[in-house]
Design a protein around this motif. Structure first.
Motif, PDB file in Angstrom:
ATOM      1  N   LYS A 321     -57.571 -85.959 -51.944  1.00 27.82           N
ATOM      2  CA  LYS A 321     -58.400 -84.643 -51.938  1.00 27.82           C
ATOM      3  C   LYS A 321     -60.096 -84.690 -51.624  1.00 27.82           C
ATOM      4  CE  LYS A 321     -55.899 -82.944 -54.967  1.00 27.82           C
ATOM      5  NZ  LYS A 321     -55.660 -81.850 -55.518  1.00 27.82           N
ATOM      6  N   PHE A 322     -60.312 -85.522 -50.329  1.00 28.00           N
ATOM      7  CA  PHE A 322     -61.454 -85.982 -49.346  1.00 28.00           C
ATOM      8  C   PHE A 322     -61.524 -83.944 -49.138  1.00 28.00           C
ATOM      9  CE2 PHE A 322     -63.088 -87.665 -45.644  1.00 28.00           C
ATOM     10  CZ  PHE A 322     -64.677 -88.095 -46.459  1.00 28.00           C
ATOM     11  N   THR A 351     -71.739 -84.469 -55.966  1.00 31.14           N
ATOM     12  CA  THR A 351     -70.676 -84.633 -57.356  1.00 31.14           C
ATOM     13  C   THR A 351     -70.407 -82.529 -57.747  1.00 31.14           C
ATOM     14  OG1 THR A 351     -72.689 -86.123 -56.975  1.00 31.14           O
ATOM     15  CG2 THR A 351     -71.414 -85.310 -59.047  1.00 31.14           C
ATOM     16  N   GLN A 352     -71.381 -82.260 -57.106  1.00 31.74           N
ATOM     17  CA  GLN A 352     -70.815 -81.013 -57.483  1.00 31.74           C
ATOM     18  C   GLN A 352     -69.987 -80.346 -56.656  1.00 31.74           C
ATOM     19  OE1 GLN A 352     -72.028 -79.136 -60.313  1.00 31.74           O
ATOM     20  NE2 GLN A 352     -70.046 -78.200 -60.514  1.00 31.74           N
ATOM     21  N   ALA A 353     -69.504 -80.656 -55.835  1.00 33.73           N
ATOM     22  CA  ALA A 353     -68.707 -80.254 -54.414  1.00 33.73           C
ATOM     23  C   ALA A 353     -67.127 -81.371 -55.316  1.00 33.73           C
ATOM     24  CB  ALA A 353     -68.862 -80.634 -53.165  1.00 33.73           C
ATOM     25  N   VAL A 354     -67.155 -82.376 -55.708  1.00 36.35           N
ATOM     26  CA  VAL A 354     -66.164 -83.012 -56.178  1.00 36.35           C
ATOM     27  C   VAL A 354     -66.411 -82.578 -57.364  1.00 36.35           C
ATOM     28  CG1 VAL A 354     -65.579 -85.321 -57.401  1.00 36.35           C
ATOM     29  CG2 VAL A 354     -67.321 -85.186 -54.625  1.00 36.35           C
ATOM     30  N   PHE A 355     -66.474 -82.172 -57.960  1.00 37.65           N
ATOM     31  CA  PHE A 355     -66.043 -81.735 -60.041  1.00 37.65           C
ATOM     32  C   PHE A 355     -65.277 -80.399 -59.683  1.00 37.65           C
ATOM     33  CE2 PHE A 355     -69.631 -84.003 -63.107  1.00 37.65           C
ATOM     34  CZ  PHE A 355     -68.575 -84.791 -62.489  1.00 37.65           C
ATOM     35  N   ASN A 356     -65.553 -79.961 -58.658  1.00 42.38           N
ATOM     36  CA  ASN A 356     -65.437 -78.093 -57.603  1.00 42.38           C
ATOM     37  C   ASN A 356     -63.665 -78.277 -57.714  1.00 42.38           C
ATOM     38  OD1 ASN A 356     -67.586 -76.544 -58.756  1.00 42.38           O
ATOM     39  ND2 ASN A 356     -68.166 -76.196 -56.542  1.00 42.38           N
ATOM     40  N   VAL A 357     -63.521 -79.170 -56.868  1.00 46.06           N
ATOM     41  CA  VAL A 357     -62.186 -79.218 -56.627  1.00 46.06           C
ATOM     42  C   VAL A 357     -61.648 -80.025 -57.592  1.00 46.06           C
ATOM     43  CG1 VAL A 357     -60.375 -81.099 -55.309  1.00 46.06           C
ATOM     44  CG2 VAL A 357     -63.001 -79.527 -53.654  1.00 46.06           C
ATOM     45  N   GLY A 360     -62.190 -77.817 -61.151  1.00 47.98           N
ATOM     46  CA  GLY A 360     -62.025 -76.195 -60.890  1.00 47.98           C
ATOM     47  C   GLY A 360     -63.216 -75.599 -61.079  1.00 47.98           C
ATOM     48  N   ARG A 361     -62.927 -74.155 -59.925  1.00 49.56           N
ATOM     49  CA  ARG A 361     -65.079 -73.922 -59.542  1.00 49.56           C
ATOM     50  C   ARG A 361     -66.042 -73.704 -60.948  1.00 49.56           C
ATOM     51  NH1 ARG A 361     -66.545 -70.795 -55.558  1.00 49.56           N
ATOM     52  NH2 ARG A 361     -67.873 -72.358 -54.516  1.00 49.56           N
ATOM     53  N   TYR A 362     -66.374 -75.015 -60.238  1.00 45.53           N
ATOM     54  CA  TYR A 362     -68.533 -74.725 -61.190  1.00 45.53           C
ATOM     55  C   TYR A 362     -67.812 -74.415 -63.455  1.00 45.53           C
ATOM     56  CZ  TYR A 362     -70.044 -74.284 -57.313  1.00 45.53           C
ATOM     57  OH  TYR A 362     -71.206 -73.963 -56.213  1.00 45.53           O
ATOM     58  N   LYS A 363     -65.799 -75.279 -63.060  1.00 45.30           N
ATOM     59  CA  LYS A 363     -66.186 -75.475 -64.904  1.00 45.30           C
ATOM     60  C   LYS A 363     -66.779 -76.404 -65.070  1.00 45.30           C
ATOM     61  CE  LYS A 363     -62.441 -72.472 -64.557  1.00 45.30           C
ATOM     62  NZ  LYS A 363     -62.515 -71.087 -64.917  1.00 45.30           N
ATOM     63  N   ASN A 364     -67.475 -77.206 -64.204  1.00 43.42           N
ATOM     64  CA  ASN A 364     -67.966 -78.177 -65.096  1.00 43.42           C
ATOM     65  C   ASN A 364     -68.937 -78.376 -64.075  1.00 43.42           C
ATOM     66  OD1 ASN A 364     -68.998 -80.653 -65.904  1.00 43.42           O
ATOM     67  ND2 ASN A 364     -66.995 -81.923 -66.419  1.00 43.42           N
ATOM     68  N   ILE A 365     -69.806 -78.296 -64.631  1.00 39.47           N
ATOM     69  CA  ILE A 365     -71.664 -78.750 -63.873  1.00 39.47           C
ATOM     70  C   ILE A 365     -72.631 -79.669 -64.278  1.00 39.47           C
ATOM     71  CG2 ILE A 365     -73.907 -77.005 -63.149  1.00 39.47           C
ATOM     72  CD1 ILE A 365     -72.436 -74.127 -63.480  1.00 39.47           C
ATOM     73  N   THR A 366     -73.039 -79.766 -63.409  1.00 39.64           N
ATOM     74  CA  THR A 366     -73.708 -81.375 -63.545  1.00 39.64           C
ATOM     75  C   THR A 366     -75.134 -80.666 -64.080  1.00 39.64           C
ATOM     76  OG1 THR A 366     -74.546 -81.928 -61.325  1.00 39.64           O
ATOM     77  CG2 THR A 366     -72.482 -82.439 -62.085  1.00 39.64           C
TER      78      THR A 366
END
Length: 476
Positions: A321-322, A351-357, A360-366
């Motif tokens: 997913k890089f 880190t937020q970009a990793v979580f989004n990929v 799902g986009r902004y399903k998990n916000i740090t």
């Protein structure tokens, strides 16, 4: 003598080994070269601040304040320079104004001459306390512009920022190009504009990650920049600064001749070549950091951030997913108001970009993303995506004041707390070490105490001759 000599700040004692060898150069590797460095004629030597403070205690069992005092003693004729993260000091969160003031005071008392002060968001309110303290205690205040590119970051933005910093009391302005994104002709144009609009000297700091660093420095010199950052060749280039010797040779015989002696530089470099070889042998200096990485120019992601992203994806078993993450970073950065990608914002956006990929986009916000969007780090440069902000912080009020105004004075609290820490030596320097890194300092104080207890006893005989006792054997 050149009409307008280009001045040099050498980063061999700080950013060069921070960028290439995880800040692992020891004081014992620096001191043997200091006599040569002190005679060189540098404008300054960068030797402290940044990650050195943390690394000294965490990895090297060295007292960072002792390091500074030893370097000052060994370099009496050269200005010593440090990097200071504005309201973050040398840590990763905002500290109260009284802690900032005390840290600046002690830094100058222990030997620092030049303090380069920057903020990740270019929020000048986060520079105010450090600039005020630097001026108050007689230091040279070098206020820095964190360089980046975006729809809101253009020449006019940087020129206005420089004028504001000059009005705040800066003695010099640094263009801090931490990701080597500033291209040579853009550097020429920006320096020209700054020289036309501010009266104080302009200093340029870049790296050679994308292979353009030497050309950036050369074009900046042609545009009239006053000072450039370079590093002695054994730890230069790649993720570090361009080589000092190459810059000195390039300027020789021109009206920007640095006046530095290539032979003397070569002699100092010989010492650091041995240090670099030792760091390689220890597995600390990876030769990969010397490679040119043009991905930075394409994705505008600093080299250190790329390796951090790869590490996060490996842990999640999602290395495939890089490139999805690299494509997502500009989207997150736009949603967050185009923060420059430098500590700590590079880590937050990445880190937020990793979580989004992955999720799902902004399903998990740090937690850090929430803090950035709420204004805990300061004013974001551009317009924030309000839908994303709502997802992150709900109905919480956005901080619009200077974030440090919400922090009560805390120096006294740290002074009281540290008294009960084993190994605390009673000094204000130890208080400040604890204030910035409580867990790291607590462990370091204990290690220092143990080392002191294990030192051999020294006595003298009836004739005043020193006797050293080691394992019950006496040596006169």
């Amino acid at each position: 003598m050149a009409k307008n000599p280009l001045k040099i700040t050498d980063t061999i004692l700080r950013d060069a080994h921070q960028s290439q060898a995880a800040t692992r150069m020891r004081l014992e590797d620096m001191l043997p070269a200091c006599e040569k460095l002190d005679k060189m004629g540098y404008w300054s030597l960068e030797c402290w601040g940044g990650a050195t403070f943390d690394s000294c205690m965490r990895f090297l069992d060295e007292d960072p304040w002792e390091r500074l005092r030893a370097l000052k003693k060994a370099l009496p004729n050269t200005k010593l320079q440090m990097l200071f993260r504005g309201q973050n000091i040398l840590g990763y969160k905002h500290y109260s104004d009284d802690v900032v003031d005390a840290f600046v005071k002690k830094s100058i008392e222990n030997g620092i001459d030049v303090i380069r002060i920057f903020d990740a968001l270019n929020d000048t309110r986060n520079l105010k306390a450090a600039i005020t303290a630097t001026k108050k205690y007689g230091g040279i205040c070098e206020a820095a512009i964190s360089y980046t590119t975006s729809p809101v970051h253009n020449e006019e933005y940087f020129v206005n920022l420089a004028k504001e910093l000059e009005a705040m009391g800066a003695d010099t302005i640094c263009i801090k190009d931490m990701a080597n994104l500033l291209l040579p002709y853009e550097a020429y144009s920006l320096v020209k504009k700054l020289k036309e609009n501010v009266k104080i000297p302009i200093h340029i700091h870049t790296h050679n990650t994308t292979g353009t660093g030497d050309m950036v420095n050369l074009k900046a010199a042609e545009a009239g920049v006053d000072i450039v950052d370079t590093a002695l060749s054994p730890l230069a280039n790649g993720t570090a600064q361009p080589a000092t010797e190459a810059m000195v040779a390039t300027m020789a015989g021109t009206d920007r001749d640095t006046g530095l002696d290539l032979t003397a530089l070569s002699e100092a470099a010989a010492h650091f070549r041995n240090v670099a070889n030792k760091l390689k042998a220890d597995g600390i200096l990876d030769p990969k950091v010397l490679n040119v990485d043009t991905k930075t120019l394409i994705y505008q992601v600093p080299g250190g951030m790329l390796s951090n992203l790869l590490s996060q994806l490996k842990q999640a078993d999602a290395e495939d997913k890089f490139y999805d993450v690299l494509a997502e970073i500009p989207n997150v950065r736009k949603d967050f108001g185009y923060p420059p990608l430098v500590t700590p914002t590079s880590q937050i956006v990445g880190t937020q970009a990793v979580f989004n990929v992955l999720f799902g986009r902004y399903k998990n916000i740090t937690k850090e993303s929430k803090g950035l969007l709420r204004g805990e780090y300061g004013r974001l440069p551009g317009e924030v995506n309000e839908e994303v902000r709502k997802l992150a912080i709900g109905d919480a009020e956005v901080i619009t004041c200077r974030p440090a105004d919400l922090i009560e004075p805390e120096l006294e609290k740290y002074r009281e707390e540290v008294k009960s820490v084993p190994g605390f030596n009673g000094s204000e320097e130890d208080v400040l070490s604890y204030a910035l890194f409580p867990a790291v300092a607590t462990k370091f104080f204990a290690t220092r105490l143990k080392a002191k207890a294990e030192e051999p006893k020294a006595e003298t005989d009836e004739n005043g001759v020193r006797i050293l006792y080691v394992d019950d054997c006496s040596i006169a």
